[in-house]
Scaffold this active site. Structure first.
Site, PDB file in Angstrom:
ATOM      1  N   ALA A 102     -37.269 -15.673  61.585  1.00  0.00           N
ATOM      2  CA  ALA A 102     -38.127 -16.863  61.646  1.00  0.00           C
ATOM      3  C   ALA A 102     -37.483 -18.000  60.840  1.00  0.00           C
ATOM      4  O   ALA A 102     -37.490 -19.160  61.250  1.00  0.00           O
ATOM      5  CB  ALA A 102     -39.513 -16.534  61.108  1.00  0.00           C
ATOM      6  N   ASP A 151     -34.257 -18.385  60.339  1.00  0.00           N
ATOM      7  CA  ASP A 151     -33.116 -18.873  61.126  1.00  0.00           C
ATOM      8  C   ASP A 151     -33.563 -19.840  62.226  1.00  0.00           C
ATOM      9  O   ASP A 151     -32.872 -20.809  62.519  1.00  0.00           O
ATOM     10  CB  ASP A 151     -32.359 -17.706  61.772  1.00  0.00           C
ATOM     11  CG  ASP A 151     -31.583 -16.922  60.730  1.00  0.00           C
ATOM     12  OD1 ASP A 151     -31.357 -17.473  59.633  1.00  0.00           O
ATOM     13  OD2 ASP A 151     -31.218 -15.768  61.016  1.00  0.00           O
ATOM     14  N   LYS A 192     -27.282 -10.933  29.273  1.00  0.00           N
ATOM     15  CA  LYS A 192     -26.163 -11.864  29.273  1.00  0.00           C
ATOM     16  C   LYS A 192     -25.340 -11.594  30.524  1.00  0.00           C
ATOM     17  O   LYS A 192     -24.687 -10.560  30.642  1.00  0.00           O
ATOM     18  CB  LYS A 192     -25.304 -11.662  28.025  1.00  0.00           C
ATOM     19  CG  LYS A 192     -24.213 -12.695  27.864  1.00  0.00           C
ATOM     20  CD  LYS A 192     -23.554 -12.563  26.495  1.00  0.00           C
ATOM     21  CE  LYS A 192     -22.633 -13.712  26.164  1.00  0.00           C
ATOM     22  NZ  LYS A 192     -21.506 -13.845  27.057  1.00  0.00           N
ATOM     23  N   ARG A 227     -18.294 -25.626  32.203  1.00  0.00           N
ATOM     24  CA  ARG A 227     -18.500 -25.880  30.789  1.00  0.00           C
ATOM     25  C   ARG A 227     -17.323 -26.650  30.184  1.00  0.00           C
ATOM     26  O   ARG A 227     -17.510 -27.533  29.346  1.00  0.00           O
ATOM     27  CB  ARG A 227     -18.670 -24.542  30.065  1.00  0.00           C
ATOM     28  CG  ARG A 227     -18.813 -24.665  28.602  1.00  0.00           C
ATOM     29  CD  ARG A 227     -19.288 -23.351  27.985  1.00  0.00           C
ATOM     30  NE  ARG A 227     -19.362 -23.507  26.546  1.00  0.00           N
ATOM     31  CZ  ARG A 227     -18.330 -23.355  25.720  1.00  0.00           C
ATOM     32  NH1 ARG A 227     -17.151 -23.040  26.194  1.00  0.00           N
ATOM     33  NH2 ARG A 227     -18.469 -23.528  24.426  1.00  0.00           N
ATOM     34  N   LYS A 252     -23.848  -7.771  22.076  1.00  0.00           N
ATOM     35  CA  LYS A 252     -22.947  -7.294  23.137  1.00  0.00           C
ATOM     36  C   LYS A 252     -23.091  -5.795  23.404  1.00  0.00           C
ATOM     37  O   LYS A 252     -23.354  -5.008  22.499  1.00  0.00           O
ATOM     38  CB  LYS A 252     -21.488  -7.595  22.748  1.00  0.00           C
ATOM     39  CG  LYS A 252     -21.187  -9.072  22.558  1.00  0.00           C
ATOM     40  CD  LYS A 252     -21.274  -9.884  23.840  1.00  0.00           C
ATOM     41  CE  LYS A 252     -20.030  -9.789  24.686  1.00  0.00           C
ATOM     42  NZ  LYS A 252     -18.906 -10.598  24.214  1.00  0.00           N
ATOM     43  N   CYS A 292       2.705  21.258  46.715  1.00  0.00           N
ATOM     44  CA  CYS A 292       1.323  21.187  46.218  1.00  0.00           C
ATOM     45  C   CYS A 292       1.251  21.684  44.778  1.00  0.00           C
ATOM     46  O   CYS A 292       1.727  22.784  44.479  1.00  0.00           O
ATOM     47  CB  CYS A 292       0.416  22.031  47.114  1.00  0.00           C
ATOM     48  SG  CYS A 292      -1.259  22.189  46.467  1.00  0.00           S
ATOM     49  N   CYS A 303      -0.931  25.193  44.986  1.00  0.00           N
ATOM     50  CA  CYS A 303      -0.508  26.420  45.671  1.00  0.00           C
ATOM     51  C   CYS A 303       0.970  26.422  46.041  1.00  0.00           C
ATOM     52  O   CYS A 303       1.454  27.369  46.641  1.00  0.00           O
ATOM     53  CB  CYS A 303      -1.357  26.634  46.924  1.00  0.00           C
ATOM     54  SG  CYS A 303      -0.950  25.475  48.241  1.00  0.00           S
ATOM     55  N   CYS A 360      -4.669  27.582  49.794  1.00  0.00           N
ATOM     56  CA  CYS A 360      -4.673  26.717  48.615  1.00  0.00           C
ATOM     57  C   CYS A 360      -6.037  26.790  47.928  1.00  0.00           C
ATOM     58  O   CYS A 360      -7.062  26.457  48.513  1.00  0.00           O
ATOM     59  CB  CYS A 360      -4.361  25.284  49.050  1.00  0.00           C
ATOM     60  SG  CYS A 360      -4.410  24.115  47.696  1.00  0.00           S
TER      61      CYS A 360
HETATM   62  S1  IVH Z   1     -27.266 -19.329  26.304  1.00  0.00           S
HETATM   63  C1  IVH Z   1     -27.004 -22.443  23.375  1.00  0.00           C
HETATM   64  N1  IVH Z   1     -28.022 -17.350  27.832  1.00  0.00           N
HETATM   65  O1  IVH Z   1     -22.503 -16.655  27.657  1.00  0.00           O
HETATM   66  C2  IVH Z   1     -26.893 -21.261  24.202  1.00  0.00           C
HETATM   67  N2  IVH Z   1     -25.707 -17.881  27.752  1.00  0.00           N
HETATM   68  O2  IVH Z   1     -21.010 -16.542  25.187  1.00  0.00           O
HETATM   69  C3  IVH Z   1     -25.813 -21.307  25.183  1.00  0.00           C
HETATM   70  N3  IVH Z   1     -24.289 -16.512  29.192  1.00  0.00           N
HETATM   71  O3  IVH Z   1     -21.300 -19.945  27.859  1.00  0.00           O
HETATM   72  C4  IVH Z   1     -25.743 -20.174  26.122  1.00  0.00           C
HETATM   73  N4  IVH Z   1     -25.905 -15.290  30.051  1.00  0.00           N
HETATM   74  O4  IVH Z   1     -21.752 -18.645  30.043  1.00  0.00           O
HETATM   75  C5  IVH Z   1     -26.986 -18.064  27.393  1.00  0.00           C
HETATM   76  N5  IVH Z   1     -28.823 -15.652  29.201  1.00  0.00           N
HETATM   77  C6  IVH Z   1     -27.797 -16.374  28.739  1.00  0.00           C
HETATM   78  C7  IVH Z   1     -26.468 -16.153  29.162  1.00  0.00           C
HETATM   79  C8  IVH Z   1     -25.449 -16.922  28.627  1.00  0.00           C
HETATM   80  C9  IVH Z   1     -24.617 -15.524  30.057  1.00  0.00           C
HETATM   81  C10 IVH Z   1     -22.916 -16.975  28.941  1.00  0.00           C
HETATM   82  C11 IVH Z   1     -22.745 -18.465  29.081  1.00  0.00           C
HETATM   83  C12 IVH Z   1     -22.244 -18.933  27.746  1.00  0.00           C
HETATM   84  C13 IVH Z   1     -21.664 -17.675  27.181  1.00  0.00           C
HETATM   85  C14 IVH Z   1     -21.638 -17.695  25.662  1.00  0.00           C
END
Ligand code: IVH
Length: 673
Positions: free
Chosen positions: A37, A39, A118, A139, A317, A411, A414, A435
């Site tokens: 729909a 499309d 992240k 950026r 991290k 092999c 074997c 084998c």
């Molecule tokens: S906030 C002032 N939120 O991580 C805060 N960054 O290591 C600026 N990134 O350049 C970033 N997920 O490319 C923020 N949920 C998230 C993110 C995030 C990925 C990346 C982003 C940033 C880098 C910093």
């Protein structure tokens, strides 16, 4: 021809409808119409725009196909600087971050944080003016980046026009462009087929796709977007906290994280980290940690910045999914059909939180293409639930002339000859069932769920049985004495009995499953089904010549040859005969011909049904798509009872599970008429 009013109105209506459907699909995860729909609406708008040039508009939902290639990217200054984030790697560092912040703000009570994963992609800034996407930039160094508007406009989840009537005059939205794993894999397959660049990971693929000068190519790349912040804002008052600001972005048509949460304290942040880490392998995209932001905007301003990162946010991290280690050696693993696959032996290293010392190298062509040498430092990747793989060598770190991995002539298991068949890339051990490696794999395949479905006969057990010479071939499985099974590692009397029980149950099968279980090269599940349907009985298949085999759907000359070859071998015929003698039979209608009327249902059988052994009753239910389980739980659809039912009935009653008798059972399997 002048533009009629009615056409103009129709185009405006179509655009609004398409924008709303995009928003429902990409932002709200709640589509209201089918793809077809959608499309139809899309094509109607395209048609109008083609007929009436006056309708052209840069923010029309049809304008995502890319445009003429550019010669370079212009530099653009960000209205508000794009910052980066400080990292934390353990709970200690997270607690220190929170303590520093509370000290700085003179705030004794717990602080509330907004949390989201992240994403591992590329940061972009989107500038909307009066609701229209005017400019998109990378950026760069944080103050200025590259103008990638033409490319960003092709990303389906980025609104070209914001929704609602009360929109800010200008707003800079920050977020991540990334690629989902499935799209990444499909892209790499396509790149490989067409001889294009193969990307090492989704992040590189996303970054590479956004930095193409030809936006028509970007349009074909599966890119996604997720917002996580706001830069400049003019002509609107934002809610006073990060979490509500993100809800605001969602309301005006921009995607935000599904996992976003507002948390009351740093302890809740630590718990959030653990929860997301648990989900990491199940997500459709790569993430490399979680980001916590102090929620309150007023407190954010008060906390301020250190160099180029805010004091009020932190990235916690995850263990890396890509690491470097040394390739110590390359071994070759022998599969069911004798194919030798190269396996990397690595200096042990933690990847994604798991110690890894082996990784796949796929095949010799891949080793050649990537120029991997023994002794190289290599990048190892383990993402999602896929097995670890060697991505690439780190060429800068190669010392001198290192040896290339060589396919062995004999092999490794074997000592039979290894040959490459003309026109095929695979190298194979010609040992067949001589084998041990091929024997093990053949037995694992025979026992697997889609073949004979022998519950409890896992890989480790098969390996032990072959190594201890308990079984030569699959036929011996049905003559295993209880004491021998119970004597195996990690087996007890009970589990041994269960295994013999499931072996007994597996004898009632379908012809298609049996054919599939034999493991004839290139005879998969669906070919096995076609063969069973065509020949109807095993003898006819075993004696069929190559011409008649090719009359079966999906069977070409190669597969027909493989089948004929398989049944020409005396030892294969002997194994089949032994299996039939052991009692394997197919009283069941082929699954493909049997309507799956009981799909999704789970039954438990208790007591003796008249005219059906328990195995037969279970097979009849399974053939209709049901699961048959040994114990009652809340997930059980019903308990089927015969003469002298056991304690399962009482359990069913306490759980409120339905109880059926003989005639209801016969109604289920359609034999009541
Ligand atoms: S906030 C002032 N939120 O991580 C805060 N960054 O290591 C600026 N990134 O350049 C970033 N997920 O490319 C923020 N949920 C998230 C993110 C995030 C990925 C990346 C982003 C940033 C880098 C910093």
């Amino acid at each position: 021809m002048p533009l009629p009013k009615s056409i103009q109105a129709e185009a405006a209506e179509l655009r609004q409808a398409l924008n709303e459907h995009n928003h429902r699909y990409y932002v709200l995860d709640a589509p209201a119409i089918t793809d077809q729909a959608y499309d139809r609406l899309f094509r109607r708008l395209q048609q109008l725009e083609q007929e009436y040039a006056e309708l052209a508009s840069a923010d029309s939902p049809t304008q995502r196909i890319g445009s003429e290639p550019a010669s370079h990217f212009e530099s653009v200054a960000h209205e508000v600087a794009m910052l980066s984030l400080d990292n934390a790697f353990d709970e200690e560092e997270m607690l220190a971050f929170d303590r520093r912040l509370r000290d700085k703000l003179d705030h004794a009570a717990p602080l509330a944080y907004c949390a989201e994963p992240k994403l591992d992609g590329l940061a972009v800034s989107l500038l909307y003016e009066a609701g229209e996407l005017k400019r998109a930039a990378t950026r760069g160094d944080g103050r200025s980046g590259e103008n990638i508007t033409a490319n960003v406009r092709t990303v389906a989840s980025i609104a070209l026009r914001l929704l609602g009537s009360d929109l800010p005059e200008r707003i800079e939205v920050r977020g991540e462009v990334y690629m989902e794993l499935a799209g990444f894999e499909a892209l790499n397959r396509k790149q490989q087929e067409t001889g294009g660049k193969v990307f090492a990971n989704p992040r590189n693929a996303a970054a590479g796709s956004l930095r193409l000068l030809d936006s028509r190519i970007t349009a074909s790349r599966p890119l996604s977007f997720c917002s996580y912040g706001i830069g400049l804002i003019e002509g609107a008052v934002l809610p006073p906290g990060q979490y509500l600001q993100m809800q605001y972005l969602r309301a005006i048509g921009l995607p935000i994280s599904r996992q976003i949460e507002l948390l009351d304290s740093i302890d809740d942040c630590l718990d959030y980290y653990r929860r997301i880490l648990d989900q990491r392998d199940k997500l459709a995209f790569d993430i490399d940690g979680v980001v916590f932001k102090l929620d309150d905007s007023r407190l954010q301003r008060q906390a301020g910045f250190v160099s180029r990162a805010p004091r009020w946010a932190i990235a916690y991290k995850f263990p890396a999914q890509e690491v470097m280690t040394r390739l110590l050696d390359v071994d070759f693993q022998v599969g069911r059909t004798g194919a030798l696959t190269p396996v990397a032996r690595l200096e042990p290293v933690a990847v994604g939180g798991v110690m890894v010392s082996n990784a796949t190298l796929h095949n010799m062509d891949e080793i050649e293409r990537k120029d991997i040498r023994i002794g190289d430092i290599v990048i190892v990747r383990r993402a999602g639930d896929v097995i670890p793989e060697v991505v690439a060598p780190v060429l800068q770190q190669r010392d001198g002339d290192l040896p290339r991995p060589q396919m062995p002539l004999r092999c490794p298991v074997c000592d039979s000859e290894v040959l490459q068949q003309p026109g095929q890339s695979a190298f194979r051990c010609i040992g067949g069932l001589v084998c041990a490696a091929q024997r093990k794999e053949a037995i694992k395949h025979f026992a697997s769920r889609k073949a004979m479905d022998i519950e409890g006969l896992g890989d480790k057990l098969v390996e032990q049985m072959v190594e201890q010479n308990l079984i030569e071939s699959v036929a011996d499985l049905y003559h295993l004495p209880l004491e021998q099974v119970a004597g195996l590692d990690r087996m007890a009397d009970k589990s041994a009995r269960n295994l013999l029980d499931s072996l007994r149950q597996s004898k009632q099968t379908t012809l298609a499953r049996f054919i599939f279980a034999l493991g004839i090269r290139e005879v998969g599940e669906s070919t096995a089904e076609s063969l069973a349907a065509y020949f109807g009985e095993l003898d006819a298949l075993m004696d069929a010549d190559v011409e008649s085999l090719q009359r079966v759907e999906d069977v070409g000359p190669v597969v027909a040859e493989n089948i004929r070859h398989f049944f020409d071998q005396e030892n294969n015929r002997a194994i089949v005969e032994k299996l039939i003698d052991a009692g394997i039979n197919w009283p069941l209608i082929e699954a493909s011909q049997q309507a799956q009327t009981l799909e999704g249902k789970t039954y438990v059988i208790s007591g003796t049904l008249e005219g059906y052994s328990r195995d037969q009753a279970a097979s009849l239910l399974k053939a209709r798509g049901a699961r048959v389980s040994g114990s009652v739980s809340a997930k059980t659809t019903a308990v089927i009872t015969g003469e002298n039912p056991g304690s399962k009935v009482a359990k069913a009653e306490t759980l409120g599970v339905e109880i059926l008798g003989q005639s209801e059972f016969e109604a289920l399997i359609g034999e009541d008429s």
